[in-house]
Every structure is written in C-alpha cells, then in structure tokens.
Write a protein that holds these residues in place. Sequence first.
Motif, mmCIF file in Angstrom:
data_model
loop_
_atom_site.group_PDB
_atom_site.id
_atom_site.type_symbol
_atom_site.label_atom_id
_atom_site.label_comp_id
_atom_site.label_asym_id
_atom_site.label_seq_id
_atom_site.Cartn_x
_atom_site.Cartn_y
_atom_site.Cartn_z
ATOM 1 N N UNK A 1 2.252 -2.223 -1.327
ATOM 2 C CA UNK A 1 1.761 -3.294 -0.465
ATOM 3 C C UNK A 1 1.573 -4.590 -1.248
ATOM 4 N N UNK A 2 1.562 -5.698 -0.524
ATOM 5 C CA UNK A 2 1.291 -6.991 -1.146
ATOM 6 C C UNK A 2 0.111 -7.700 -0.492
ATOM 7 N N UNK A 3 -0.553 -7.036 0.432
ATOM 8 C CA UNK A 3 -1.771 -7.564 1.030
ATOM 9 C C UNK A 3 -2.964 -7.036 0.226
ATOM 10 N N UNK A 4 -3.840 -7.917 -0.278
ATOM 11 C CA UNK A 4 -4.937 -7.478 -1.144
ATOM 12 C C UNK A 4 -5.805 -6.378 -0.550
ATOM 13 N N UNK A 5 -6.088 -6.443 0.738
ATOM 14 C CA UNK A 5 -6.935 -5.431 1.367
ATOM 15 C C UNK A 5 -6.238 -4.066 1.351
ATOM 16 N N UNK A 6 -4.939 -4.059 1.622
ATOM 17 C CA UNK A 6 -4.184 -2.802 1.604
ATOM 18 C C UNK A 6 -4.024 -2.272 0.183
ATOM 19 N N UNK A 7 -3.835 -3.189 -0.773
ATOM 20 C CA UNK A 7 -3.736 -2.766 -2.173
ATOM 21 C C UNK A 7 -5.055 -2.143 -2.615
ATOM 22 N N UNK A 8 -6.165 -2.767 -2.235
ATOM 23 C CA UNK A 8 -7.476 -2.210 -2.589
ATOM 24 C C UNK A 8 -7.636 -0.816 -2.002
ATOM 25 N N UNK A 9 -7.239 -0.642 -0.761
ATOM 26 C CA UNK A 9 -7.337 0.670 -0.109
ATOM 27 C C UNK A 9 -6.519 1.707 -0.874
ATOM 28 N N UNK A 10 -5.316 1.328 -1.299
ATOM 29 C CA UNK A 10 -4.453 2.255 -2.031
ATOM 30 C C UNK A 10 -5.070 2.650 -3.371
ATOM 31 N N UNK A 11 -5.637 1.672 -4.067
ATOM 32 C CA UNK A 11 -6.238 1.954 -5.373
ATOM 33 C C UNK A 11 -7.491 2.814 -5.240
ATOM 34 N N UNK A 12 -8.277 2.552 -4.219
ATOM 35 C CA UNK A 12 -9.481 3.357 -3.996
ATOM 36 C C UNK A 12 -9.137 4.817 -3.720
ATOM 37 N N UNK A 13 -7.962 5.037 -3.138
ATOM 38 C CA UNK A 13 -7.550 6.400 -2.790
ATOM 39 C C UNK A 13 -7.111 7.213 -4.003
ATOM 40 N N UNK A 14 -6.658 6.543 -5.072
ATOM 41 C CA UNK A 14 -6.121 7.285 -6.219
ATOM 42 C C UNK A 14 -7.005 7.210 -7.463
ATOM 43 N N UNK A 15 -7.964 6.278 -7.479
ATOM 44 C CA UNK A 15 -8.822 6.126 -8.650
ATOM 45 C C UNK A 15 -10.184 6.780 -8.423
ATOM 46 N N UNK A 16 -10.759 7.406 -9.437
ATOM 47 C CA UNK A 16 -12.129 7.916 -9.316
ATOM 48 C C UNK A 16 -13.069 6.741 -9.068
ATOM 49 N N UNK A 17 -14.060 6.931 -8.229
ATOM 50 C CA UNK A 17 -14.943 5.815 -7.887
ATOM 51 C C UNK A 17 -15.661 5.248 -9.102
ATOM 52 N N UNK A 18 -15.968 6.092 -10.083
ATOM 53 C CA UNK A 18 -16.664 5.578 -11.266
ATOM 54 C C UNK A 18 -15.756 4.745 -12.166
ATOM 55 N N UNK A 19 -14.477 4.606 -11.790
ATOM 56 C CA UNK A 19 -13.538 3.776 -12.548
ATOM 57 C C UNK A 19 -13.179 2.485 -11.814
ATOM 58 N N UNK A 20 -13.652 2.328 -10.586
ATOM 59 C CA UNK A 20 -13.257 1.179 -9.782
ATOM 60 C C UNK A 20 -13.598 -0.148 -10.452
ATOM 61 N N UNK A 21 -14.795 -0.268 -11.011
ATOM 62 C CA UNK A 21 -15.234 -1.540 -11.589
ATOM 63 C C UNK A 21 -14.463 -1.845 -12.870
ATOM 64 N N UNK A 22 -14.452 -0.893 -13.800
ATOM 65 C CA UNK A 22 -13.779 -1.120 -15.091
ATOM 66 C C UNK A 22 -12.278 -1.298 -14.938
ATOM 67 N N UNK A 23 -11.674 -0.546 -14.036
ATOM 68 C CA UNK A 23 -10.214 -0.614 -13.857
ATOM 69 C C UNK A 23 -9.780 -2.042 -13.552
ATOM 70 N N UNK A 24 -10.490 -2.720 -12.671
ATOM 71 C CA UNK A 24 -10.120 -4.088 -12.307
ATOM 72 C C UNK A 24 -10.220 -5.019 -13.503
ATOM 73 N N UNK A 25 -11.351 -4.967 -14.221
ATOM 74 C CA UNK A 25 -11.522 -5.826 -15.395
ATOM 75 C C UNK A 25 -10.423 -5.563 -16.428
ATOM 76 N N UNK A 26 -10.145 -4.300 -16.664
ATOM 77 C CA UNK A 26 -9.152 -3.938 -17.677
ATOM 78 C C UNK A 26 -7.750 -4.365 -17.277
#
Length: 260
Positions: free
Chosen positions: A200-225
């Motif tokens: 996807x290229x829509x930020x909201x859809x991209x966020x949804x996709x990432x939330x589905x595959x990443x552990x929630x405790x990695x959501x914050x650090x993953x973005x910064x990294x």
Amino acid sequence: MVAKKAVPARRSATKTAAVAKGVRARQIAATEPVAPKRRPGKTKKPLAPERVAAIVDALQKTYPDAVCALNHTNAWELTVATILSAQCTDARVNMVTPALFHAYPTPQAMAHAQPEAIQEIIKSLSFFRQKSKSLVGAAKVVVNEFGGEVPQTMDEMLRIPGAARKTSNVVLGSWYGIASGVVVDTHVLRLSRRLELTVNDDPVKVERDLMAILPQDKWIDFSHQLIHHGRQICEARKPKCADCSLETSCNSADKTWSSH
C-alpha cells in the motif's frame, strides 16, 4: 584438375552423430518445463514471521538508541513540532521551534496568539500559514477540552486540529510510551514498501499492515529505527546497500549492490 581429398568415413560419421545429438538435446529441452526466474524485487514469502523478525532484530542491533529527532521538552512541544513536521524535515523544524517555544511556551499562551504572529516565526516551513492556524486551534482544544494537558489516548488526540494519526502516534509513543500504533512518515512508508512489508501507499493502510506483522512492543522503536535507517543508509534515489544491515533480507529491484 586436382581431385578433392576424400573425408574419412569415420570422421563424417562422428560429426553426423554429434549434430544429431545436439538436435536431440534441443528437442528435449524444448519439451521440458522451465522453472520461472524470480523477478527482481520479489521475495517468496515477504511476511514470513522469521523474515520480519530478522528485520526487526537487525534494526535493533543497528539503532539501539534511536529516538524521535524532533527537539522537545514536554508533550505539548512534541505535539507542536510534529504538526510542523508535515511535508518538512525534522532538521528544518528544529531550527524554528526554539523561537516559537520562547514566544509561546504553553498551550495557554499559544491559544491566545494570532496566526499571523506565528507565521512570522515559522515562515521558512512549508504550508506555514495553514500550520499556524492549526497550532492556534490545537492549543485551544488542549486548553478548553483537556485542561491544558496533551491527552493520552488516540481518540482524544485525533480531536486536536493538525494531529492526525502520525502526530498522535509520535506523541503517544515518544512521550508517553504508549504503543497505540506505528508512526508512518515518508521514510517508514518508503522503506516498508522497499522491504515488501506492505504493497500500500496510503499511510493509514501501511500502518495497519505493519501493526499486523510487528509485535506491539516493537511498534514505537521500529518507526524510529526505520526513520534513522532511511536517512542514513536506505536513501530514496541511491541506497547504500553495501553498508546496509538489512541487505540480506532485502530483494528490492533498485538495490545498488547485492550479496545474493
């Protein structure tokens, strides 16, 4: 007239057999199924848990101390800086916020400001007129609806003018440590697509996709990294693939160097 030298029968027979063998080999090859070649930029199972885990682990090892690049000392300052960062670099925002925070140190002070006065301070930023109006509106909502304190839930943050999901996730994650979602800025969107973590290229859809595959405790650090990686290594036009800690997990078609 000189007679042509006769070709030995054995040599002719050998040549004939070789030609026949070659023709037969081509006929067999033509009838056998050919395995399709893997197209550049395609990974067989891009969302396989072990692949996602390898990417997360590599980012953690490469950028263990990655934090938000926007300068701030409290939740309100981070809210303001993030609103200003839309379609603008963090470095540019950091150049104007010291004067802005000096002139309007609190939500209460900014709520009484004139947008035109704020424009003079932030005029080097893109869309500075609209952003000045958003800041005054955001200050009024924080003061009138939340008692001057930046709220700590996504639903409440989204009521603040100029604070869409990106701003809300930045403030909730970076200041309050609340993993309400994944920050999707231009770097996160671009690298997530390059790493085939989303189509996807829509930020909201991209966020949804990432939330589905990443552990929630990695959501914050993953973005910064990923943001740091996009700025330092995985550049848009000429990625530094030879120096990339994610290179072995990446099959992007525009790689500048590949080990596999």
